[in-house]
Design an enzyme around this catalytic site. Structure first.
Site, PDB file in Angstrom:
ATOM      1  N   VAL A  74      32.055  14.249  34.961  1.00  0.00           N
ATOM      2  CA  VAL A  74      32.884  14.305  33.752  1.00  0.00           C
ATOM      3  C   VAL A  74      33.570  15.661  33.554  1.00  0.00           C
ATOM      4  O   VAL A  74      34.367  15.811  32.634  1.00  0.00           O
ATOM      5  CB  VAL A  74      32.089  13.922  32.485  1.00  0.00           C
ATOM      6  N   SER A  97      23.764  19.370  19.373  1.00  0.00           N
ATOM      7  CA  SER A  97      22.357  19.789  19.357  1.00  0.00           C
ATOM      8  C   SER A  97      22.156  20.668  18.133  1.00  0.00           C
ATOM      9  O   SER A  97      23.115  21.267  17.622  1.00  0.00           O
ATOM     10  CB  SER A  97      22.058  20.609  20.621  1.00  0.00           C
ATOM     11  N   TYR A 147      24.531  27.524  26.376  1.00  0.00           N
ATOM     12  CA  TYR A 147      24.269  26.185  25.837  1.00  0.00           C
ATOM     13  C   TYR A 147      24.686  26.123  24.365  1.00  0.00           C
ATOM     14  O   TYR A 147      25.393  25.207  23.942  1.00  0.00           O
ATOM     15  CB  TYR A 147      22.774  25.871  25.991  1.00  0.00           C
TER      16      TYR A 147
HETATM   17  N1  LIG Z   1      16.681  16.046  25.150  1.00  0.00           N
HETATM   18  C1  LIG Z   1      16.764  16.894  24.139  1.00  0.00           C
HETATM   19  O1  LIG Z   1      15.774  17.425  23.648  1.00  0.00           O
HETATM   20  C2  LIG Z   1      18.104  17.207  23.523  1.00  0.00           C
HETATM   21  C3  LIG Z   1      18.125  17.925  22.314  1.00  0.00           C
HETATM   22  C4  LIG Z   1      19.350  18.217  21.741  1.00  0.00           C
HETATM   23  C5  LIG Z   1      20.522  17.819  22.353  1.00  0.00           C
HETATM   24  N2  LIG Z   1      20.466  17.129  23.524  1.00  0.00           N
HETATM   25  C6  LIG Z   1      21.714  16.759  24.153  1.00  0.00           C
HETATM   26  O2  LIG Z   1      21.721  15.363  24.369  1.00  0.00           O
HETATM   27  C7  LIG Z   1      22.480  15.075  25.537  1.00  0.00           C
HETATM   28  C8  LIG Z   1      21.681  14.176  26.467  1.00  0.00           C
HETATM   29  O3  LIG Z   1      20.459  14.801  26.749  1.00  0.00           O
HETATM   30  P1  LIG Z   1      19.335  14.098  27.631  1.00  0.00           P
HETATM   31  O4  LIG Z   1      18.050  14.648  27.178  1.00  0.00           O
HETATM   32  O5  LIG Z   1      19.531  12.641  27.682  1.00  0.00           O
HETATM   33  O6  LIG Z   1      19.679  14.764  29.048  1.00  0.00           O
HETATM   34  P2  LIG Z   1      19.372  14.252  30.513  1.00  0.00           P
HETATM   35  O7  LIG Z   1      19.316  15.447  31.374  1.00  0.00           O
HETATM   36  O8  LIG Z   1      18.221  13.302  30.497  1.00  0.00           O
HETATM   37  O9  LIG Z   1      20.695  13.408  30.828  1.00  0.00           O
HETATM   38  C9  LIG Z   1      21.922  13.987  31.105  1.00  0.00           C
HETATM   39  C10 LIG Z   1      22.643  13.028  32.020  1.00  0.00           C
HETATM   40  O10 LIG Z   1      23.939  13.570  32.283  1.00  0.00           O
HETATM   41  C11 LIG Z   1      24.216  13.392  33.674  1.00  0.00           C
HETATM   42  N3  LIG Z   1      25.177  14.415  34.082  1.00  0.00           N
HETATM   43  C12 LIG Z   1      24.948  15.737  34.223  1.00  0.00           C
HETATM   44  N4  LIG Z   1      26.072  16.355  34.628  1.00  0.00           N
HETATM   45  C13 LIG Z   1      27.019  15.388  34.740  1.00  0.00           C
HETATM   46  C14 LIG Z   1      28.370  15.399  35.111  1.00  0.00           C
HETATM   47  N5  LIG Z   1      28.989  16.557  35.453  1.00  0.00           N
HETATM   48  N6  LIG Z   1      29.061  14.238  35.119  1.00  0.00           N
HETATM   49  C15 LIG Z   1      28.434  13.082  34.776  1.00  0.00           C
HETATM   50  N7  LIG Z   1      27.136  13.007  34.402  1.00  0.00           N
HETATM   51  C16 LIG Z   1      26.445  14.152  34.405  1.00  0.00           C
HETATM   52  C17 LIG Z   1      22.877  13.534  34.362  1.00  0.00           C
HETATM   53  O11 LIG Z   1      22.881  12.931  35.648  1.00  0.00           O
HETATM   54  C18 LIG Z   1      21.964  12.839  33.376  1.00  0.00           C
HETATM   55  O12 LIG Z   1      21.803  11.465  33.673  1.00  0.00           O
HETATM   56  C19 LIG Z   1      22.854  16.426  26.156  1.00  0.00           C
HETATM   57  O13 LIG Z   1      24.164  16.755  25.791  1.00  0.00           O
HETATM   58  C20 LIG Z   1      21.874  17.384  25.513  1.00  0.00           C
HETATM   59  O14 LIG Z   1      22.410  18.692  25.431  1.00  0.00           O
HETATM   60  C21 LIG Z   1      19.283  16.807  24.137  1.00  0.00           C
END
Ligand SMILES: NC(=O)c1ccc[n+]([C@@H]2O[C@H](COP(=O)([O-])OP(=O)(O)OC[C@H]3O[C@@H](n4cnc5c(N)ncnc54)[C@H](O)[C@@H]3O)[C@@H](O)[C@H]2O)c1
Length: 264
Positions: free
Chosen positions: A64, A143, A156
């Protein structure tokens, strides 16, 4: 559960803990979904499972951060699903620890591209289809790191704060097309991303990952992290007609963490 049988939804980061929960919830609510992720085998498995359960699913391996790939995905999704009226940007990476003196330019630039530019690119190329569909909504997964910063998580936090500004501009500029835009600001959610963040923090502080997790969870007034389905439920509400006058807003879902003043 909200009825999403009229929804044609783009979900990025669909193989991640949060993206997958969102994709599953939308499919179960009757939506047609177009799923993008950089991890091909996991994406194919998820798409096959959702298709087998009766959902209309398009999936494509997409980086992306790359405009041509994003443009091609939006066009093929609109063609396969018939239209597009919902966009959920979930891609985000925490592989970028470092303070301003330490962080190399390459990591800074990669973080901006993957966490922030991706959300702009997806909206840039999806909105013409959403306008043609008569409107819809965008949800950006930011976040609580967009609201307050943790030590050495500068890159981040910068991307997550900028995502909130992006969401506000999308809300203002796209309202005339019937497109709403909102952001969700989770605290820690039970996904592999949180496991990765715990490992990184543990290595930085010479504590075990288990100790780090226990300390981290105990900081939450509710005593626990959020479940991915709880994020998905909020996203489905924001994309539903019940949220038709909600735009430009951000929603914290963090077990009360940002309500608390540290006592030590
Ligand atoms: N998990 C948490 O505690 C948390 C807390 C606050 C915010 N978030 C935000 O929520 C969102 C999702 O988090 P998550 O925990 O599901 O993360 P995750 O790491 O489980 O999933 C991220 C997904 O994005 C994909 N990805 C990474 N780079 C990519 C790229 N360049 N093109 C296409 N796909 C790509 C990865 O393969 C993965 O499947 C993120 O933006 C994260 O910053 C997560």
């Amino acid at each position: 559960m909200h009825d999403h049988s009229g929804s044609r939804v783009l979900v990025t980061g669909a193989c991640g803990g949060i993206g997958e929960a969102i994709a599953r919830r939308f499919a179960a609510a009757g939506a047609a979904v177009a799923l993008a992720d950089i991890r091909g085998p996991e994406l194919a498995t998820l798409a096959a499972e959702l298709s087998a359960s009766g959902a209309t699913v398009h999936h494509q391996v997409v980086d992306v951060g790359e405009e041509a790939a994003v443009q091609a995905f939006c066009a093929s999704a609109a063609s396969e699903l018939g239209s597009v009226n919902q966009l959920v940007n979930t891609v985000g990476s925490v592989d970028n620890m470092g303070d301003v003196a330490e962080l190399p330019l390459a990591v800074w630039e990669r973080t901006l591209r993957v966490n922030l530019t991706s959300a702009y690119l997806m909206a840039h190329h999806a909105t013409p289809f959403m306008i043609a569909a008569g409107g819809g909504s965008i949800v950006n997964i930011s976040s609580i790191s967009g609201l307050a910063n943790q030590a050495r998580m500068m890159a981040y936090s910068v991307t997550k704060a900028a995502m909130l500004a992006l969401t506000r501009s999308e809300a203002i500029d796209l309202a005339r097309h019937g497109i709403r835009a909102n952001a969700v600001c989770p605290g820690s959610v039970e996904t592999s991303l949180v496991d990765e963040a715990i490992q990184l923090m543990a290595a930085e502080t010479d504590r075990s990952p288990e100790e780090t997790r226990r300390d981290w969870e105990s900081e939450y007034p509710t005593g626990r992290f959020t479940q991915p389905n709880e994020i998905a439920d909020l996203v489905l509400f924001l994309c539903s007609p019940q949220a038709s006058n909600i735009t430009g807003a951000s929603f914290v879902i963090d077990g009360g963490l940002t309500s608390l003043l540290a006592e030590r």
